[in-house]
Design a protein around this motif. Structure first.
Motif, mmCIF file in Angstrom:
data_model
loop_
_atom_site.group_PDB
_atom_site.id
_atom_site.type_symbol
_atom_site.label_atom_id
_atom_site.label_comp_id
_atom_site.label_asym_id
_atom_site.label_seq_id
_atom_site.Cartn_x
_atom_site.Cartn_y
_atom_site.Cartn_z
ATOM 1 N N VAL A 62 0.706 -0.693 -0.225
ATOM 2 C CA VAL A 62 -0.538 -0.268 0.053
ATOM 3 C C VAL A 62 1.210 1.321 0.049
ATOM 4 O O VAL A 62 2.311 0.948 -0.019
ATOM 5 C CB VAL A 62 -1.273 0.128 0.966
ATOM 6 N N GLY A 63 -0.065 2.178 -0.140
ATOM 7 C CA GLY A 63 1.477 3.541 -0.458
ATOM 8 C C GLY A 63 1.888 3.512 -1.933
ATOM 9 O O GLY A 63 3.385 3.527 -1.949
ATOM 10 N N ILE A 64 1.184 4.069 -2.741
ATOM 11 C CA ILE A 64 2.645 3.577 -4.121
ATOM 12 C C ILE A 64 2.958 4.664 -4.930
ATOM 13 O O ILE A 64 2.240 5.550 -5.032
ATOM 14 C CB ILE A 64 1.583 2.506 -4.984
ATOM 15 N N ALA A 65 3.391 5.668 -5.164
ATOM 16 C CA ALA A 65 4.022 6.522 -5.545
ATOM 17 C C ALA A 65 3.926 6.641 -7.550
ATOM 18 O O ALA A 65 3.550 5.764 -7.747
ATOM 19 C CB ALA A 65 5.839 6.890 -5.373
ATOM 20 N N THR A 145 3.969 12.419 -3.608
ATOM 21 C CA THR A 145 4.385 11.032 -4.553
ATOM 22 C C THR A 145 2.649 9.752 -4.151
ATOM 23 O O THR A 145 2.144 9.338 -5.191
ATOM 24 C CB THR A 145 5.329 10.041 -4.725
ATOM 25 N N GLU A 146 2.823 9.869 -2.925
ATOM 26 C CA GLU A 146 1.787 8.428 -2.183
ATOM 27 C C GLU A 146 0.280 8.993 -2.778
ATOM 28 O O GLU A 146 -0.311 9.690 -2.463
ATOM 29 C CB GLU A 146 1.929 8.641 -1.480
ATOM 30 N N ASN A 147 -0.474 6.866 -3.012
ATOM 31 C CA ASN A 147 -1.295 7.196 -3.638
ATOM 32 C C ASN A 147 -1.901 5.816 -2.245
ATOM 33 O O ASN A 147 -1.328 5.024 -2.688
ATOM 34 C CB ASN A 147 -1.266 6.592 -5.276
ATOM 35 N N ASP A 148 -3.132 5.583 -1.863
ATOM 36 C CA ASP A 148 -3.050 5.257 -0.661
ATOM 37 C C ASP A 148 -4.773 4.063 -1.055
ATOM 38 O O ASP A 148 -5.284 4.601 -1.609
ATOM 39 C CB ASP A 148 -3.251 6.181 0.743
ATOM 40 N N PRO A 149 -4.244 3.244 -1.367
ATOM 41 C CA PRO A 149 -4.971 2.336 -1.498
ATOM 42 C C PRO A 149 -6.960 2.318 -0.874
ATOM 43 O O PRO A 149 -6.184 1.869 0.861
ATOM 44 C CB PRO A 149 -5.519 0.721 -1.760
ATOM 45 N N THR A 150 -8.260 2.841 -1.057
ATOM 46 C CA THR A 150 -9.102 3.066 0.203
ATOM 47 C C THR A 150 -10.488 2.843 -0.094
ATOM 48 O O THR A 150 -10.370 2.370 -1.665
ATOM 49 C CB THR A 150 -8.983 4.172 1.234
ATOM 50 N N GLY A 491 6.242 5.783 -1.399
ATOM 51 C CA GLY A 491 5.825 4.916 -2.431
ATOM 52 C C GLY A 491 6.613 4.248 -3.578
ATOM 53 O O GLY A 491 6.502 4.097 -3.773
ATOM 54 N N LEU A 492 7.784 4.615 -2.928
ATOM 55 C CA LEU A 492 8.506 4.777 -4.692
ATOM 56 C C LEU A 492 9.334 3.639 -4.491
ATOM 57 O O LEU A 492 9.482 3.057 -5.328
ATOM 58 C CB LEU A 492 10.273 5.788 -4.375
ATOM 59 N N ALA A 493 9.543 2.640 -3.496
ATOM 60 C CA ALA A 493 9.682 1.295 -3.370
ATOM 61 C C ALA A 493 8.527 0.625 -4.208
ATOM 62 O O ALA A 493 9.108 -0.643 -5.373
ATOM 63 C CB ALA A 493 10.063 0.646 -2.213
#
Length: 511
Positions: A62-65, A145-150, A491-493
């Motif tokens: 979770v937490g994807i850049a 940069t972070e996108n959180d799935p929710t 979320g970079l990795a």
């Protein structure tokens, strides 16, 4: 010279496969890169086999850049792509292939959008852009940069099972408990893999007509490879949070002429609680469940070495304090705080997975306090009514601890850290008992130095030419990171793994 034994000691020359199966694309490793690679190759019309040595897929992050995902566009989040790429290169002192950084930035939004459209939305979920990137230190630049799935915009949602269902529905064949043993190269083409069915102990061959994608996740679980490629990691880290990652993909590729990064890269969390008196050379604990993980370990409370002396600015990327401690006696360090810590957590304004209110985990101060008290009960966080008692329980010299605490409290009054330059709003007093303390070491999340690849994710040989039909994604692919992980690009990795996995799948299927 080729080494024929793989990481588990199997000798390819003496293995007689019991059968041969055919496919277009073979993906090795069902994690963030592998799952995306398999889906992308199948979407291009290829027949796909996905093998995973464990009984389940790996954790989908979770937490994807990304740069300019649909979620970021909806939220009005704007990132200057050129600035971001150059910042990443500068963070690594340009010990990276900057073309790969740009490849990621150009393709990251497509990967996030695909995941949202195909995996999240059919289950009522979506991505939420995290806009916070405030960093007041002049030394570091943050990017939102972070996108959180929710589902509810308040917590994370897990989507691993949904992704497995997607693979099954679309005809990706997943073979669990199937381990890579080695690769076969014929006439300059990697044509097949020898694998082992761990349930039956059967060895067999998988011929991949279009390509093989390595996505096995680095080598942090392999102490022998760490000793060879990243020996300091065994001193800095007391925990490994990726016990699946034994280096099988990287070593298999090296055996067919691939090259890898020459210097190590890693992602390390500063949350590894260890008992007082621990010696790092005696501890490298492998855990898939984040055992003894102290959330406030990443917070910039007073940190001292094992002589009781402050040694670094605590308000740095979370890996940096572990790096700094590696120059101190014993490689470990102590953190000290007082009973008011619950009231100061939010004002410290942490980012990424250290931030206050982290969805689904540390949602409020009560959650942080409960987490800390759990480790008090386990004896890994010590609690004392006086500084004298605290120093004794931590086995630290009292005079040095008193001096460090006095300097800390004076910095609070002066509203300035004259010693190492910590931001004033992150300097907190140590005055109100009970006092707390613990001993911390690093916990390596993953190694990030991998096989050299080009922008098509083709693995390169010593002449920097592609090895035909061999691809790598995720932490098996290199050239992207160097040294420490940049947590100011949240979320970079995970995004690096998913984006490059998707590119590997697309390009392999087009062969």
């Amino acid at each position: 010279m080729i080494e024929y034994k793989n990481v588990d000691g199997y000798d390819l020359q003496n293995i007689k496969p019991s059968k041969v199966i055919q496919t277009d694309v073979l993906v090795v490793g069902a994690g963030n890169a592998g799952m995306m690679a398999a889906a992308a190759a199948k979407e291009q019309g290829a027949q796909v086999v996905l093998i995973e040595k464990e009984k389940t897929i790996n954790l989908m992050r979770v937490g994807i850049a990304s740069v300019s995902s649909n979620a970021q566009k909806r939220a009005g989040t704007v990132i200057n792509k050129t600035d971001l790429v150059e910042s990443l290169a500068a963070f690594a002192q340009h010990n990276v292939d900057e073309k790969l950084l740009k490849t990621w930035a150009d393709n990251s939004s497509e990967s996030v959008n695909w995941l949202e459209d195909n995996i999240l939305k059919p289950h009522g979920a979506h991505f939420r852009s995290e806009p916070d990137a405030m960093v007041t230190s002049k030394a570091y630049q943050g990017f939102p940069t972070e996108n959180d799935p929710t589902i509810d915009d308040q917590s994370f949602v897990s989507y691993g099972d949904w992704f497995v269902d997607y693979q099954k529905k679309h005809g990706v064949e997943i073979r669990y408990q199937t381990a890579l043993v080695g690769l076969h190269k014929s006439q300059d083409v990697v044509s097949s893999a020898i694998v082992k069915d761990l349930k039956t102990n059967e060895f067999y061959e998988i011929v991949a007509k279009k390509g093989i994608i390595l996505a096995t996740g680095g080598y942090s679980a392999n102490k022998s490879l760490l000793s060879k490629w990243d020996p300091l990691a065994l001193k800095k880290n007391t925990y490994n949070d990726s016990p699946r990652s034994n280096g099988a993909g990287i070593t298999a590729a090296l055996n067919v002429g691939a090259i890898k990064d020459e210097e190590p890269a890693e992602s390390i969390f500063d949350r590894g609680l260890v008992p007082v008196g621990t010696k790092t050379e005696d501890m490298y604990y492998q855990t898939a469940t984040y055992d003894n993980w102290l959330w406030i370990g990443s917070y910039p409370f007073l940190k001292v070495n094992l002589k009781g002396e402050r040694f670094s600015n605590e308000s740095v990327p979370y890996q940096f304090i572990v790096n700094a401690a590696s120059k101190e006696p014993g490689y470990l360090y102590a953190m000290i705080w007082d009973d008011q810590y619950g009231q100061v957590l939010e004002k410290m304004h942490m980012l990424g997975c250290a931030r206050y209110g982290f969805p689904g985990y540390m949602k409020d101060k009560e959650a942080f306090i409960a987490d800390t008290e759990n480790y008090v009960n386990k004896g890994l966080v010590v609690k004392a009514d006086s500084v004298e008692e605290l120093a004794d329980k931590l086995n630290l010299p009292l005079a040095a601890v008193n001096k460090s605490i006095a300097a800390n409290n004076q910095a609070v009054i002066a509203n300035e850290d004259c010693e190492f330059g910590k931001e004033s709003y992150r300097i907190t007093p140590i005055k109100k008992p009970p006092f707390y303390g613990c001993i911390l070491g690093g916990r390596i999340l993953c190694t990030l130095d991998g096989l050299r690849v080009n922008s098509k994710m083709e693995v390169l040989d010593k002449n920097h030419d592609p090895i035909k039909h061999l691809y790598a994604g995720g932490n098996d692919s290199g050239g992207f990171f160097w040294g420490s992980y940049n947590d100011r690009v949240p979320g970079l990795a995970s995004s690096h793994a998913q984006t490059f996995g998707r590119l590997a799948g697309i390009n392999a299927a087009k062969n």
